[in-house]
Design a protein around this motif. Structure first.
Motif, short mmCIF file in Angstrom:
data_model
loop_
_atom_site.label_atom_id
_atom_site.label_comp_id
_atom_site.label_asym_id
_atom_site.label_seq_id
_atom_site.Cartn_x
_atom_site.Cartn_y
_atom_site.Cartn_z
N GLY A 1 28.66 -2.03 5.13
CA GLY A 1 28.70 -0.99 6.14
C GLY A 1 27.65 0.09 5.90
N ALA A 2 27.48 0.47 4.63
CA ALA A 2 26.46 1.47 4.29
C ALA A 2 25.06 0.95 4.62
CB ALA A 2 26.56 1.83 2.81
N ILE A 3 24.83 -0.35 4.40
CA ILE A 3 23.53 -0.95 4.72
C ILE A 3 23.31 -0.95 6.22
CG2 ILE A 3 22.18 -3.08 4.64
CD1 ILE A 3 23.73 -3.69 1.96
N HIS A 4 24.34 -1.31 6.99
CA HIS A 4 24.22 -1.29 8.46
C HIS A 4 23.91 0.12 8.96
CE1 HIS A 4 25.18 -5.42 9.01
NE2 HIS A 4 26.47 -5.33 8.69
N GLY A 5 24.48 1.13 8.30
CA GLY A 5 24.17 2.51 8.69
C GLY A 5 22.70 2.83 8.50
N THR A 6 22.14 2.41 7.37
CA THR A 6 20.71 2.61 7.11
C THR A 6 19.86 1.90 8.17
OG1 THR A 6 21.13 2.76 4.74
CG2 THR A 6 18.87 2.29 5.41
N ALA A 7 20.33 0.73 8.62
CA ALA A 7 19.60 -0.05 9.63
C ALA A 7 19.86 0.43 11.05
CB ALA A 7 19.99 -1.52 9.51
N ALA B 1 26.89 6.15 5.35
CA ALA B 1 26.51 5.36 6.52
C ALA B 1 26.46 6.22 7.78
CB ALA B 1 27.52 4.22 6.71
N TYR B 2 27.47 7.06 8.00
CA TYR B 2 27.51 7.85 9.23
C TYR B 2 26.49 8.99 9.22
CZ TYR B 2 31.45 5.10 10.77
OH TYR B 2 32.23 4.05 11.17
N LEU B 3 26.13 9.47 8.05
CA LEU B 3 25.01 10.42 7.97
C LEU B 3 23.73 9.75 8.44
CD1 LEU B 3 25.14 12.52 4.65
CD2 LEU B 3 25.12 13.37 7.00
N ALA B 4 23.50 8.53 7.96
CA ALA B 4 22.29 7.80 8.33
C ALA B 4 22.26 7.52 9.84
CB ALA B 4 22.20 6.49 7.55
#
Length: 427
Positions: free
Chosen positions: A273-279, A325-328
């Motif tokens: 999920g954190a990776i998807h946020g970056t993307a 993730a949500y920050l990104a």
């Protein structure tokens, strides 16, 4: 006459981490290798050896035991048929510990007689050696949670990995012990990798990663393989390479361990999920965190898990990854929500995580126009973390730049500038 327990065999099994069932399985495999026929031992067979009801196993079993343990049967407390038992005469009324000393002394003499004259016995590496290394590893993990990212932590973890490899060549050991040493070495090297990632020393982290991956393959340990590939995913995410991050994290998530243990599945999904946020993939981010939360709720807290996983992954860490993730994604209200959840449940010793979460909360508040609240939050970050932790320092520098861009001539900027001046003085 009552049978005398084979305390020497019991001690060897404890030292090398064998239960009655696992030793029976290992001997059966050795019997098959030696004779071509499957061994017929089970846990009750080994319990009979330990209880002294069987004092001299059959010849094929003895040869298999030597393969598994690297020791002759007499050195494991077995007494050849026709040889007098070391049982004391009833009239002596010896205490149990005296019986044990008599037995061990007789076996030691028999082992010495069986050995080649003038040849010293090689050192036996056992689980106690592995456990000593792992105890020191636990101390490194505790230090990482307090400080994080420091070269000293990286160096200590790498030195422990070298010690584990040196032990492999220091004497004889069972396959179980050797696998445990490789797994420990991989765990230590992956901690060195994580310290380098946390300190933004990515080239060094990659070198640790390659070494850790090789050791993990030799160990066959699924949990440590998961840890290394999951760390690799995090490293590439921090480097701004979401495609590589997703590929590395997928290696971890596709290990069968994640299908057996929902907590591993949860961590893999949360990091995904954190990776998807970056993307900038909002739909996949939300789905991954929903699935990660569901998996965490299904995980049985009583299940046995590695110390490194239990030391950090919990509800607070899941919320920390969601915050990132949500920050990104630029979803600042949701990021703020997860920041407060994380801070409310963080364990007291997680000082590094608290500093990172507090800094991210400050960013979320500033992005929503609450400059004063954001600055007050950022000022809660301890000086030690603000000046010595590479990730925290960089995020606070970015916060200061964003604050000056938002309100260039405000008193809030002045307060922040004066506050950071005290950091430089203290450092």
């Amino acid at each position: 006459m009552d049978a005398i327990r084979n305390t020497v065999l019991e001690a060897w099994m404890t030292e090398h981490g064998y239960s009655s069932n696992s030793l029976a399985e290992a001997v059966n495999r050795a019997v098959e290798q030696l004779t071509g026929h499957v061994g017929g031992l089970d846990g009750s067979s080994v319990r009979a050896w330990k209880a002294g009801r069987v004092t001299w196993p059959k010849s094929a079993t003895r040869r298999a035991l030597e393969v598994v343990t690297g020791l002759p049967a007499v050195a494991l407390g077995f007494v050849p048929r026709g040889r007098p038992s070391p049982t004391p005469a009833p009239s002596q009324q010896e205490e149990p510990d005296m019986k044990r000393r008599t037995l061990v002394g007789g076996i030691a003499a028999a082992a010495a007689a069986a050995a080649t004259p003038g040849t010293a016995s090689p050192r036996r590496i056992g689980m106690s050696d592995v456990n000593r290394l792992n105890k020191r590893f636990a101390e490194i993990i505790a230090s990482d949670h307090r400080h994080g990212g420091q070269p000293g932590i990286e160096e200590r973890a790498a030195a422990l990995a070298d010690e584990a490899l040196n032990l492999q060549n220091a004497g004889s050991a069972t396959q179980r012990v050797r696998s445990s040493l490789y797994a420990s070495g991989a765990a230590f090297r992956s901690s060195a990798m994580w310290a380098a990632i946390d300190g933004r020393r990515y080239d060094v982290a990659k070198a640790h990663m390659r070494e850790a991956q090789a050791l993990a393959e030799m160990s066959g340990d699924q949990a440590i393989k998961f840890r290394i590939w999951s760390h690799a995913g995090t490293m590439y995410r921090h480097m701004g390479r979401p495609a590589d991050a997703c590929a590395a994290n997928d290696v971890a998530r596709n290990l069968h361990l994640t299908r057996r243990d929902p907590l591993f599945a949860s961590l893999g999904l949360a990091r995904q999920g954190a990776i998807h946020g970056t993307a900038q993939n909002q739909t996949d981010t939300r789905r991954a965190f929903e699935q990660a939360q569901d998996a965490m709720l299904r995980a049985d807290p009583a299940d046995h898990r590695p110390v490194w996983l239990l030391a950090f992954y919990d509800q607070a860490e899941l919320d920390s990854l969601a915050l990132s993730a949500y920050l990104a994604l630029g979803d600042y209200p949701t990021a703020e929500y997860h920041a407060h959840r994380c801070l409310s449940s963080l364990r007291p010793h997680m000082l590094r995580s608290r500093a990172i979460t507090t800094t991210r909360l400050a960013h979320a508040l500033l992005a929503q126009g609450a400059a004063e609240a954001a600055t007050a939050t950022a000022m809660k970050v301890p000086i030690d973390a603000a000046t010595r932790h590479a990730r925290v320092s960089r995020m606070l520098q970015e916060f200061g730049a964003a604050l000056r861009a938002t309100a260039p001539r405000s008193t809030t900027v002045q307060v922040w500038t004066e506050h950071t001046t005290t950091w430089r003085t203290a450092a």
